[in-house]
Design an enzyme around this catalytic site. Sequence first.
Site, PDB file in Angstrom:
ATOM      1  N   ASP A 196      91.666   7.319 -57.401  1.00  0.00           N
ATOM      2  CA  ASP A 196      92.846   6.498 -57.098  1.00  0.00           C
ATOM      3  C   ASP A 196      93.073   6.260 -55.601  1.00  0.00           C
ATOM      4  OD1 ASP A 196      93.452   9.116 -56.643  1.00  0.00           O
ATOM      5  OD2 ASP A 196      95.473   9.026 -57.484  1.00  0.00           O
ATOM      6  N   GLU A 206      88.316  22.008 -50.124  1.00  0.00           N
ATOM      7  CA  GLU A 206      87.448  21.377 -49.124  1.00  0.00           C
ATOM      8  C   GLU A 206      86.836  22.446 -48.218  1.00  0.00           C
ATOM      9  OE1 GLU A 206      90.594  20.613 -49.763  1.00  0.00           O
ATOM     10  OE2 GLU A 206      90.711  18.478 -50.306  1.00  0.00           O
TER      11      GLU A 206
HETATM   12  C1  UGA Z   1      94.424  15.691 -53.814  1.00  0.00           C
HETATM   13  C2  UGA Z   1      93.031  15.612 -53.188  1.00  0.00           C
HETATM   14  O1  UGA Z   1      92.857  14.346 -52.550  1.00  0.00           O
HETATM   15  C3  UGA Z   1      91.982  15.786 -54.273  1.00  0.00           C
HETATM   16  O2  UGA Z   1      90.691  15.590 -53.731  1.00  0.00           O
HETATM   17  C4  UGA Z   1      92.148  17.175 -54.848  1.00  0.00           C
HETATM   18  O3  UGA Z   1      91.245  17.351 -55.921  1.00  0.00           O
HETATM   19  C5  UGA Z   1      93.560  17.337 -55.383  1.00  0.00           C
HETATM   20  O4  UGA Z   1      94.552  16.948 -54.437  1.00  0.00           O
HETATM   21  C6  UGA Z   1      93.776  18.810 -55.713  1.00  0.00           C
HETATM   22  O5  UGA Z   1      94.569  19.428 -55.059  1.00  0.00           O
HETATM   23  O6  UGA Z   1      93.114  19.304 -56.618  1.00  0.00           O
HETATM   24  P1  UGA Z   1      95.600  14.125 -55.709  1.00  0.00           P
HETATM   25  O7  UGA Z   1      95.884  12.672 -55.521  1.00  0.00           O
HETATM   26  O8  UGA Z   1      96.735  15.054 -55.621  1.00  0.00           O
HETATM   27  O9  UGA Z   1      94.447  14.575 -54.715  1.00  0.00           O
HETATM   28  O10 UGA Z   1      94.817  14.379 -57.096  1.00  0.00           O
HETATM   29  P2  UGA Z   1      94.336  13.362 -58.220  1.00  0.00           P
HETATM   30  O11 UGA Z   1      93.941  12.063 -57.623  1.00  0.00           O
HETATM   31  O12 UGA Z   1      95.331  13.378 -59.323  1.00  0.00           O
HETATM   32  O13 UGA Z   1      93.018  14.112 -58.728  1.00  0.00           O
HETATM   33  C7  UGA Z   1      91.835  14.209 -57.955  1.00  0.00           C
HETATM   34  C8  UGA Z   1      90.634  13.770 -58.803  1.00  0.00           C
HETATM   35  O14 UGA Z   1      90.515  14.617 -59.951  1.00  0.00           O
HETATM   36  C9  UGA Z   1      90.779  12.339 -59.312  1.00  0.00           C
HETATM   37  O15 UGA Z   1      89.551  11.654 -59.196  1.00  0.00           O
HETATM   38  C10 UGA Z   1      91.209  12.522 -60.752  1.00  0.00           C
HETATM   39  O16 UGA Z   1      90.767  11.481 -61.610  1.00  0.00           O
HETATM   40  C11 UGA Z   1      90.559  13.846 -61.140  1.00  0.00           C
HETATM   41  N1  UGA Z   1      91.319  14.568 -62.191  1.00  0.00           N
HETATM   42  C12 UGA Z   1      92.663  14.742 -62.099  1.00  0.00           C
HETATM   43  C13 UGA Z   1      90.647  15.085 -63.288  1.00  0.00           C
HETATM   44  O17 UGA Z   1      89.418  14.923 -63.393  1.00  0.00           O
HETATM   45  N2  UGA Z   1      91.362  15.736 -64.265  1.00  0.00           N
HETATM   46  C14 UGA Z   1      92.719  15.911 -64.193  1.00  0.00           C
HETATM   47  O18 UGA Z   1      93.319  16.528 -65.130  1.00  0.00           O
HETATM   48  C15 UGA Z   1      93.380  15.399 -63.081  1.00  0.00           C
HETATM   49 MN    MN Z   2      94.709  10.977 -56.042  1.00  0.00          MN
END
Ligand code: UGA
Ligand code: MN
Length: 352
Positions: A213, A298
């Site tokens: 996203d 990270e």
């Molecule tokens: C922030 C960081 O930018 C991410 O790189 C990090 O993984 C995340 O926090 C974290 O703390 O774990 P954020 O926007 O809060 O990102 O997280 P999301 O965009 O909701 O998720 C990161 C990635 O994991 C996305 O590509 C999303 O599709 C994926 N995701 C999320 C899953 O594969 N499963 C889930 O249940 C939720």
């Molecule tokens: Mn995100």
Amino acid sequence: MFVYTVSFKNVATFILILYNFQMRRLTSNANRILLLLNVIWTLCLFFSWILFPYTETNYRSNRHNKFKNGKDTSLATVRRLLRQKYPNDQGLFSTYFDSELPVIYGVTPTYTRWTQKADLTRLCQTFLHVPNFFWIIIEDAENKTTLVANLLKNCGLPYAHLNAKTDQRVKLRDSDPNWAKPRGVSQRNEGLKWLRKNADSKEPSVLYFIDDDNTYSLKLFEEMRFTSTVKVWPVGIVGGLKFEGPVCKNGRVVSWYTAWKPDRPFPIDMAAFAVNMKLFLSKSDAMFSNDVPRGYQESHFLTKLVTKDEVEAGANDCSEILVWHTRTEKPNTKQEDKLIKAGKSSNPDMEV
Ligand code: UGA
Ligand code: MN
């Protein structure tokens, strides 16, 4: 079918040539002019696939022959034709594959939700403009979904479609705030496993983690393409700041601009760095973990690869924001929920 059309055209051309041959003995002026026109028309017909490559029949039959010879892929053909048609628009249709440039492997975790297809479509259409881009998508699911399979098939990029379900122990529930649990951990590890098996350390390439996203500038990919260790840059709208990341001078990081947990070994977001593939492949313990404190993913990964002094500065000495930690708003589902309750849910076959 198109091959048949071409042969029919060739037979017609052949008959016209024979006719011309007969006519050449007639000597009146009117006949000469007729003959000349006829010869021009015959030549046009015969070479129409070169003269008019964009009429539908010629385009399709040209493409058909390319496929038959097994030399080309549809995307490469479309791009070549577009480039011929719009020679002044070089930036619009980037080279699909250039064997002299390193490949960029983008690793993207993703999960099922209302906005998934919209987010992935946006990414696909960005990466189509990036030469030598290979997309590794890992679904957080027991099985691969047809939505993602079709999206990848129709996108036009080379890709690997994988899946790895997040362990229930660490899975985010709908009621949890989104920061409660780490996201994308098992999926990124699955992508890394694939790379360890499939990437060739002799071929220059780079590894980049792409959340589904965020918003990515095309310029960022050219900034990371030549990375010899780990390259870093600032990320916009993250960590409670307008931007967060390294502060650089003459290609080296001199400090880190951050506010949240500044003691992290690498106080940067997942979108803030790319890794040289050879370096990554040489460190078998470089991966993510569900058991590190929040915000330390990270650092956990990067400390296995480099020290803080070894990283390179990207994005014009860290002076430009080329990636933004945007987040797609969770949609309001109130009316849909009401309809479902009333037994009048929307068409379940409509893929959104
Ligand atoms: C922030 C960081 O930018 C991410 O790189 C990090 O993984 C995340 O926090 C974290 O703390 O774990 P954020 O926007 O809060 O990102 O997280 P999301 O965009 O909701 O998720 C990161 C990635 O994991 C996305 O590509 C999303 O599709 C994926 N995701 C999320 C899953 O594969 N499963 C889930 O249940 C939720
Ligand atoms: Mn995100």
